[in-house]
Design an enzyme around this catalytic site. Structure first.
Site, PDB file in Angstrom:
ATOM      1  N   GLN A  68       0.782  -1.054  -0.029  1.00  4.09           N
ATOM      2  CA  GLN A  68       0.140  -0.094  -0.042  1.00  4.09           C
ATOM      3  C   GLN A  68       0.841   0.959  -0.040  1.00  4.09           C
ATOM      4  O   GLN A  68       1.730   1.368   1.028  1.00  4.09           O
ATOM      5  CB  GLN A  68      -0.851   0.131   1.050  1.00  4.09           C
ATOM      6  N   ARG A 110       1.422   4.738   0.755  1.00  5.23           N
ATOM      7  CA  ARG A 110       0.852   6.149   1.676  1.00  5.23           C
ATOM      8  C   ARG A 110       1.957   7.246   1.420  1.00  5.23           C
ATOM      9  O   ARG A 110       3.089   7.082   1.938  1.00  5.23           O
ATOM     10  CB  ARG A 110       0.734   5.455   3.110  1.00  5.23           C
ATOM     11  N   SER A 112     -10.231   0.262   6.953  1.00  2.00           N
ATOM     12  CA  SER A 112      -9.952   0.306   8.337  1.00  2.00           C
ATOM     13  C   SER A 112     -11.103  -0.012   9.126  1.00  2.00           C
ATOM     14  O   SER A 112     -12.083   0.813   8.874  1.00  2.00           O
ATOM     15  CB  SER A 112      -9.241   1.486   8.839  1.00  2.00           C
ATOM     16  N   LYS A 139       1.372   6.964  13.476  1.00  2.00           N
ATOM     17  CA  LYS A 139       0.157   7.915  13.621  1.00  2.00           C
ATOM     18  C   LYS A 139      -0.193   8.777  14.674  1.00  2.00           C
ATOM     19  O   LYS A 139      -0.050   8.264  15.692  1.00  2.00           O
ATOM     20  CB  LYS A 139      -1.382   6.890  13.383  1.00  2.00           C
ATOM     21  N   LYS A 145      -4.169 -21.079  34.298  1.00  2.00           N
ATOM     22  CA  LYS A 145      -4.616 -21.693  35.361  1.00  2.00           C
ATOM     23  C   LYS A 145      -4.612 -20.889  36.753  1.00  2.00           C
ATOM     24  O   LYS A 145      -3.324 -20.179  36.804  1.00  2.00           O
ATOM     25  CB  LYS A 145      -3.654 -22.868  35.634  1.00  2.00           C
TER      26      LYS A 145
END
Length: 528
Positions: A47, A49, A118, A147, A365
């Site tokens: 992708q 960006r 998203s 971000k 446990k």
């Protein structure tokens, strides 16, 4: 040239030129070289960006990225900018919740284009399915520096409900945000829905873009992800509608035979108070104990052990616990986690969270206080290693809720995997009056889970009762029943006068425990 073939979401690179090693971010040629190295290393989807580039620069970078990816038949998506995608012939677009509405993007894209959306909530995932998504990017799973406006970090234990929202569709799912080589296994193991659906891959940014050795980084991540996806998750789920008590007990009896036949090595990082008796219990069951804590040994030990027990009753070996779990997860062997007195101190609670965020436990446990702490329950609280308070009026719902995130035992006589909850009325009061009784239950559970895992890998099933012996639920029940049934047999002996003579007798009865004794004495109940 358009991409041809089936989209492989396993290792998904999201570009970020600003993350290139120091001095390279202004050199677009370094970006192209890094991109090609990651493709050689195993990246399967890219992708592009570009948040700061102007339109002309974005378009040129996207075109060149497409040319490079075409050499490896890897599809290229554009982040947000559908105009760029249409202008350069991208294979698809990825949009976030604040970008152009996904339903409109789908209408604008050419037929057969890939649409990614998203999703941070089940509702957003369900809407993505409605809008025609091919995949959803679920996250943020971890905090990330890529971000600045990141919010509502899911953590791996928050992914399952979003995966549930995709049930009944062909929409794929990738985990996004903060994923790297250190946490990728934890991400994959932990991101599983109640219906046992897992992620189809992971999206990474800085783990590749910021690497000075992008080929090696991509290769390492690719091997881990492909290894995980090539076999079913260890934490299989049983169909509650097909279960009955006789079948479960038969499966447990079978596992005891498997322990005796195979003698699995059980690696234990355990409470200093109970090391000796835990080792003796392991031997009595027919397995082989190894007590080791040094981080430097953990990779080698993972090659020979059938299961790992991590009991932090005396937390002095956290580095060893972290490293051991990582390597055992890599080999897809069981990990039994016993968070002793997890609610007693802030340090214990934070350590438990760190461990559970680093590797995936197969079984947790604990006593009511410990389980209550992990479930954020107010019904019980901790006093040292003991539980005080009213207790759970109805343990089954709470156990199921936590087990959807971490398959577990509850109080020593409750077991749940998130869909099935089983209780046992076996046991003797002497167990609660000796030091380390809970620790040896963990030892026994790890032993039975090792046998269950070996049986699963050999394809062993019970055709009559339709149970898969590899299920960790059966391993947890088996380990619990072995101790509680042996405790009853020990307490019945004439040479046992009280707790002082009870412990050695318990070890004796574990040594002499047989499948027939389990079949005769087990008392369990299935709860809907």
């Amino acid at each position: 040239m358009p991409f041809t073939g089936t989209v492989d979401y396993s290792l998904y690179l999201v570009t970020g030129r600003e993350l290139l090693p120091q001095g390279a971010k202004s050199n677009v040629q370094d970006y192209y070289e890094t991109l090609e190295e990651t493709l050689k290393g195993g990246v399967t989807l890219v992708q592009v960006r570009e948040k700061e580039a102007d339109t002309r620069e974005f378009l040129e970078i996207a075109k060149r990225t497409k040319e490079i990816c075409n050499k490896y038949n890897v599809p290229v998506l554009i982040n947000d900018r559908i105009d760029i995608a249409l202008a350069m012939g991208a294979d698809g677009v990825h949009v976030g919740q604040s970008d152009m509405p996904a339903s409109l993007v789908r209408k604008l894209l050419p037929r057969d284009s890939i649409l990614g959306i998203s999703a941070n909530t089940p509702a957003e995932a369900a809407k993505a399915v409605e809008d025609g998504a091919d995949y959803v990017g679920i996250g943020p799973i971890w905090n990330t520096s890529t971000k600045k406006d990141i919010k509502n970090v899911l953590g791996v234990r928050g992914v399952g409900q979003i995966l549930d929202a995709l049930e009944g569709s062909n929409v794929k799912a990738v985990g996004i945000a903060g994923i790297n080589e250190r946490n990728v296994l934890r991400t994959l193991h932990g991101s599983v829905s109640i219906r046992n659906r897992s992620l189809n891959g992971v999206a990474v940014v800085s783990a590749l873009m910021a690497s000075k050795k992008p080929y090696e980084a991509a290769k390492a991540l690719s091997e881990v992800v492909r290894g995980f996806l090539s076999t079913p998750p260890l934490l299989s789920r049983l169909d509650a509608s097909s279960l009955h008590t006789k079948g479960i007990v038969n499966a447990v009896a079978h596992l005891l035979s498997k322990v005796r036949e195979g003698g699995p090595v059980i690696h234990q990082i355990t409470n200093n108070v109970a090391i000796n008796q835990s080792a003796n219990v392991t031997l009595a069951l027919g397995a082989s104990p190894i007590m080791a804590t040094a981080p430097q040994e953990m990779e080698d030990l993972s090659k020979i052990s059938g299961a790992l027990l991590v009991n932090f009753g005396t937390i002095t070996d956290k580095d060893g616990m972290l490293e051991a779990g990582k390597w055992v997860n890599t080999r897809k062997n069981p990990i039994v986690f016993d968070p002793v007195a997890v609610g007693a101190t802030k340090f214990r609670y934070e350590t438990a969270q760190e461990l559970l965020s680093t590797w995936q436990a197969s079984v947790i446990k604990g006593n009511p206080a410990e389980i209550g702490t992990l479930a954020n329950s107010d019904e019980v609280r901790s006093r040292g290693v003991d539980s005080v308070g009213s207790g759970f009026a109805n343990p089954a719902p709470m156990l199921r809720e936590l087990a959807r995130k971490e398959p577990m035992t509850g109080k020593t006589d409750w077991v749940s995997d998130g869909s099935v909850t089983i209780s046992s009325s076996n046991g003797h009061e002497y167990l609660s009056q000796i030091t380390g009784s809970g620790c040896i239950v963990g030892t026994s559970v790890a032993t039975f889970c090792a046998a269950a895992n070996l049986s699963a890998r050999s394809g062993t099933t019970d055709d009559h009762h339709r149970l898969v012996y590899g299920d960790m639920l059966i391993g947890a029940i088996g380990g619990m029943l072995a101790i509680t049934i042996a405790s009853e047999l020990a307490a019945e002996r004439q040479d046992v006068l009280a707790t002082g003579t009870f412990l050695p007798a318990l070890v004796d009865e574990l040594y002499h425990l047989t499948p027939e004794k389990i079949l005769k004495r087990a008392r369990i109940e299935i709860h809907s």
